[in-house]
Motif scaffolding. Sequence first.
Motif, PDB file in Angstrom:
ATOM      1  N   SER A  67      10.287   6.292   7.577  1.00 16.48           N
ATOM      2  CA  SER A  67      10.224   4.885   6.747  1.00 16.48           C
ATOM      3  C   SER A  67       9.030   5.019   5.855  1.00 16.48           C
ATOM      4  N   TYR A  68       7.804   5.343   6.332  1.00 14.11           N
ATOM      5  CA  TYR A  68       6.698   5.249   5.621  1.00 14.11           C
ATOM      6  C   TYR A  68       6.586   6.460   4.471  1.00 14.11           C
ATOM      7  N   VAL A  69       6.940   7.415   4.704  1.00 14.14           N
ATOM      8  CA  VAL A  69       7.418   8.420   3.627  1.00 14.14           C
ATOM      9  C   VAL A  69       8.070   8.144   2.450  1.00 14.14           C
ATOM     10  N   MET A  70       9.480   7.441   2.923  1.00 13.63           N
ATOM     11  CA  MET A  70      10.374   6.974   1.861  1.00 13.63           C
ATOM     12  C   MET A  70       9.725   5.770   1.013  1.00 13.63           C
ATOM     13  N   GLY A  71       8.930   5.023   1.623  1.00 17.52           N
ATOM     14  CA  GLY A  71       8.021   4.041   1.130  1.00 17.52           C
ATOM     15  C   GLY A  71       7.148   4.500  -0.025  1.00 17.52           C
ATOM     16  N   LEU A  72       6.329   5.641   0.402  1.00 16.15           N
ATOM     17  CA  LEU A  72       5.280   6.349  -0.370  1.00 16.15           C
ATOM     18  C   LEU A  72       6.216   6.963  -1.721  1.00 16.15           C
ATOM     19  N   LEU A  73       7.425   7.481  -1.350  1.00 13.39           N
ATOM     20  CA  LEU A  73       7.917   8.026  -2.850  1.00 13.39           C
ATOM     21  C   LEU A  73       8.210   6.831  -3.630  1.00 13.39           C
ATOM     22  N   GLN A  74       8.787   5.738  -3.190  1.00 11.15           N
ATOM     23  CA  GLN A  74       8.733   4.731  -4.013  1.00 11.15           C
ATOM     24  C   GLN A  74       7.637   3.698  -4.541  1.00 11.15           C
ATOM     25  N   GLY A  75       6.460   4.166  -4.192  1.00  6.36           N
ATOM     26  CA  GLY A  75       5.131   3.755  -4.455  1.00  6.36           C
ATOM     27  C   GLY A  75       4.695   2.554  -3.723  1.00  6.36           C
ATOM     28  N   ASP A  76       5.456   2.513  -2.278  1.00  7.86           N
ATOM     29  CA  ASP A  76       5.051   1.293  -1.524  1.00  7.86           C
ATOM     30  C   ASP A  76       4.227   2.016  -0.290  1.00  7.86           C
ATOM     31  N   MET A  77       3.149   1.672  -0.318  1.00  4.06           N
ATOM     32  CA  MET A  77       2.256   1.818   1.071  1.00  4.06           C
ATOM     33  C   MET A  77       2.459   1.154   2.243  1.00  4.06           C
ATOM     34  N   GLY A  78       3.147   0.070   1.927  1.00  2.00           N
ATOM     35  CA  GLY A  78       3.572  -0.850   3.143  1.00  2.00           C
ATOM     36  C   GLY A  78       2.705  -2.160   3.331  1.00  2.00           C
ATOM     37  N   LYS A  79       2.729  -3.106   4.192  1.00  2.73           N
ATOM     38  CA  LYS A  79       2.091  -4.327   4.007  1.00  2.73           C
ATOM     39  C   LYS A  79       1.153  -4.131   5.125  1.00  2.73           C
TER      40      LYS A  79
END
Length: 306
Positions: A67-79
């Motif tokens: 999930s973390y990698v998928m977020g990175l691919l979308q430019g999202d480092m999480g909250k």
Amino acid sequence: MLGYIAKRLLQMIPTLIGVSILCFIIIHSVPGDPANLIAGVDATAEEIQIVKERLGLDRPLYEQYGSYVMGLLQGDMGKSLRSDRPVAEELLSRFPSTIMLTMLSVVVMVLVGLFAGIMSAIRPNSMRDNATMMVSLFGISMPVFWSGIMLILVFSYYLQWLPSGGSTQLKHYILPAIALGLSSSAVLARLTRSSILEVIHQDFIRTARAKGVREKLIIYKHTLKNALIPIITIVGLEFGHLLGGAVLTETVFSMNGIGRYIIQSIQFRDYPAIQGSILFVAAIFVFVNLVVDLCYGAVDPRIRYD
């Protein structure tokens, strides 16, 4: 040149993937659970479990990393678990302070290190050379946090010339930049001395002296220019060291930078903030190494990027 840059940028991808995997494994191996901190000391097991489910910490590690990698691919480092703000937003707000500190530290390192190394190489094995190398050895051995505390004690507490903390004005960066830059300048001074001594005994230097070229011109134009390759290399490597040193330095001087943000995130077990910060710093370091490699061609025209 463009092909070489594109190739190096593609090589950054597996490097950053490796950094993210290693960071993910390490931070999840450290004792402590952020759900306990968020729920509070009086929280029941059921309340802690609800927090874990809300944050996704109850899922297997491979699912969390995916999930973390998928977020990175979308430019999202999480909250951030601590502030509930996007990690990328918090990093960008603190990046100017850290990069300002790092760049000023590089300036201190280059000015002091080059000058000390050149002065030592001009008269090798002299009293000046021995004194300079002894001071540089002391600088290498001196922890950055200790030198920072000593600078605060002298210039902030006793003399009251400079502030002991903050990051809003240029004067706030003077003491931390000196503390960081002096430790790295010792390494640069020793390398500059050895590089110049290696070049200064070559045939083209003897020829220049035989033609009557002034000694200062020989040192600063002919010798130093041909000794720059290892010097540029160590400056690039020390840039990464200075970024890492900013973690302690920003904490000592109460600066609002990425280094202090990492410390606060580790104390709170803020997994997304820790992962994002380390990945961000790693990307900067890899990019700086690319810039250093490109500088080789500017210094030595014989280097090609085919």
